[in-house]
Enzyme design. Structure first.
Site, short mmCIF file in Angstrom:
data_model
loop_
_atom_site.label_atom_id
_atom_site.label_comp_id
_atom_site.label_asym_id
_atom_site.label_seq_id
_atom_site.Cartn_x
_atom_site.Cartn_y
_atom_site.Cartn_z
N ASP A 15 21.81 -80.18 93.13
CA ASP A 15 23.01 -80.12 92.28
C ASP A 15 24.10 -81.01 92.87
OD1 ASP A 15 24.64 -79.36 90.23
OD2 ASP A 15 25.01 -77.34 90.97
N GLY A 18 26.58 -85.39 89.37
CA GLY A 18 27.70 -85.80 88.52
C GLY A 18 29.00 -85.85 89.31
N ARG A 19 29.24 -84.84 90.14
CA ARG A 19 30.47 -84.82 90.94
C ARG A 19 30.49 -85.95 91.97
NH1 ARG A 19 29.81 -78.85 92.45
NH2 ARG A 19 27.89 -79.19 91.26
N ARG A 28 27.96 -90.78 85.49
CA ARG A 28 27.09 -89.69 86.00
C ARG A 28 25.69 -90.20 86.29
NH1 ARG A 28 28.27 -84.58 85.29
NH2 ARG A 28 26.07 -84.11 84.98
N HIS A 32 22.71 -89.71 89.39
CA HIS A 32 21.29 -89.36 89.29
C HIS A 32 20.42 -90.40 90.00
CE1 HIS A 32 22.37 -86.04 86.83
NE2 HIS A 32 22.64 -86.73 85.75
N SER A 60 16.04 -78.86 83.95
CA SER A 60 15.79 -77.53 83.40
C SER A 60 15.64 -77.61 81.88
CB SER A 60 16.96 -76.59 83.74
OG SER A 60 18.06 -76.90 82.92
N ARG A 66 22.35 -81.93 77.53
CA ARG A 66 23.19 -83.03 78.04
C ARG A 66 23.19 -84.22 77.07
NH1 ARG A 66 23.47 -82.93 84.49
NH2 ARG A 66 23.61 -80.68 84.64
N LEU A 126 1.38 -81.47 102.01
CA LEU A 126 2.51 -80.89 101.29
C LEU A 126 2.15 -80.78 99.81
CD1 LEU A 126 5.60 -80.09 101.29
CD2 LEU A 126 6.06 -82.47 100.67
N LEU A 187 21.18 -69.18 90.48
CA LEU A 187 19.76 -69.58 90.44
C LEU A 187 19.39 -70.40 89.20
CD1 LEU A 187 18.01 -66.40 91.87
CD2 LEU A 187 18.35 -68.60 92.99
N GLU A 199 15.00 -65.96 100.72
CA GLU A 199 16.34 -66.09 101.30
C GLU A 199 17.06 -67.18 100.51
OE1 GLU A 199 17.60 -64.25 103.77
OE2 GLU A 199 15.74 -63.11 103.89
C1 FPP Z 1 22.24 -81.65 88.85
O1 FPP Z 1 23.42 -82.36 89.09
C2 FPP Z 1 21.12 -82.56 88.84
C3 FPP Z 1 20.27 -82.71 87.81
C4 FPP Z 1 20.40 -81.96 86.55
C5 FPP Z 1 19.18 -83.69 87.85
C6 FPP Z 1 18.45 -83.83 89.14
C7 FPP Z 1 17.83 -85.16 89.14
C8 FPP Z 1 17.66 -85.97 90.20
C9 FPP Z 1 17.98 -85.55 91.54
C10 FPP Z 1 17.15 -87.37 90.07
C11 FPP Z 1 15.87 -87.55 89.36
C12 FPP Z 1 14.76 -86.72 89.88
C13 FPP Z 1 13.62 -87.19 90.43
C14 FPP Z 1 12.58 -86.23 90.83
C15 FPP Z 1 13.36 -88.61 90.69
P1 FPP Z 1 24.54 -82.36 87.97
O2 FPP Z 1 24.34 -83.56 87.13
O3 FPP Z 1 24.55 -81.09 87.22
O4 FPP Z 1 25.80 -82.52 88.87
P2 FPP Z 1 27.26 -81.91 88.61
O5 FPP Z 1 27.11 -80.41 88.66
O6 FPP Z 1 28.06 -82.44 89.75
O7 FPP Z 1 27.73 -82.40 87.28
#
Ligand code: FPP
Length: 249
Positions: A15, A18-19, A28, A32, A60, A66, A126, A187, A199
């Site tokens: 997470d 975006g921030r 944003r 990513h 998710s 989005r 892994l 979660l 945990e």
């Molecule tokens: C949450 O941050 C992140 C996601 C919804 C996407 C996660 C994707 C990646 C890490 C990159 C692509 C994945 C792979 C496996 C190559 P957010 O956008 O909700 O951030 P914010 O809460 O700061 O807005």
């Protein structure tokens, strides 16, 4: 079913992309892109820290809400990650699987998933699971729906069904540790059945800045925790039957 026999199963809620981008005046989608590089760092660090299963929350079911250009960027990043990292995964003994729904994903991503899963299927160092179009509640509902009304199933058997319902190896163990980055503490429909006794470690690092040292510190925090699974450490008694549930008898 609550104790992991071999290495650790860690779930990671990535997470803060975006921030991270907003703090730099970037779109944003750039967060990513940088987040995809952090995925590689986490995967490389994991086996050395005793992790044998790593589940990363990449997209998710609710992320479909989005904006379309952000969704398209994420789909493209996952596809190129799978294509680019296929050979690396094979070399490093990483078996990669994508858990979640497949029918709503772009055809190019589905092909990349199938080819990467095939190419890496013999990896034993892994087990890396990317959760894409994933919802824990949907997986639990699907597993429950597939149970015939007269069927008996204990918790271990149900875990296998939950795993199957999301395209995972049925023998994937429960989660030992869930880590969430960016300071948020929830979660978000991630591995709800599998994490019953996990945990939880919440760290402030935004996902694009995450590295092996963050993972090492989270594992260190986990190792300091006393895991009791509801018991008193010195005396672990067997569960009485009613706790196991009527279907387990
Ligand atoms: C949450 O941050 C992140 C996601 C919804 C996407 C996660 C994707 C990646 C890490 C990159 C692509 C994945 C792979 C496996 C190559 P957010 O956008 O909700 O951030 P914010 O809460 O700061 O807005």
């Amino acid at each position: 079913m609550d104790r992991t026999p071999t290495g650790l199963h860690v779930g990671l809620i990535m997470d803060g992309n975006g921030r991270w981008a907003a703090a730099r005046g970037l779109p944003r989608t750039e967060g990513h892109r940088r987040g995809a590089a952090a995925v590689r760092r986490a995967v490389e660090a994991a086996p050395g820290l005793g992790i044998t299963t790593l589940t990363l929350y990449a997209f998710s079911r609710d992320n479909w809400r989005r904006p379309p250009d952000e969704v398209a960027t994420l789909m493209g990043l996952m596809e190129s990650f799978l294509v680019r990292e296929r050979a690396n995964c094979r070399r490093q003994g990483v078996r990669l699987a994508v858990i979640g729904r497949r029918d709503r994903l772009p055809p190019g991503l589905i092909r990349a998933i199938e080819e990467t899963e095939r190419a890496t299927r013999h990896g034993t160092r892994l087990y890396l699971r990317l959760a894409v179009d994933y919802s824990a509640r949907s997986a639990i509902l699907a597993a429950a729906g597939a149970l015939g009304s007269a069927e008996r199933c204990d918790e271990t058997g149900f875990l296998q069904r939950v795993n199957r319902a999301c395209h995972s190896d049925p023998e994937t163990p429960p989660v030992d540790l869930v880590i969430r980055t960016s300071g948020e503490q929830r979660l978000s429909d991630f591995l709800l059945f599998e994490s019953a006794y996990a945990e939880l470690v919440f760290i402030d690092t935004l996902w694009p800045d995450f590295d092996g040292e963050d993972l090492r510190r989270a594992i260190e925090a986990f190792r300091r925790r006393e895991r009791r699974f509801g018991a008193v450490p010195a005396e672990i008694h067997p569960l009485p039957d009613p706790v196991a549930g009527p279907s387990a008898r």
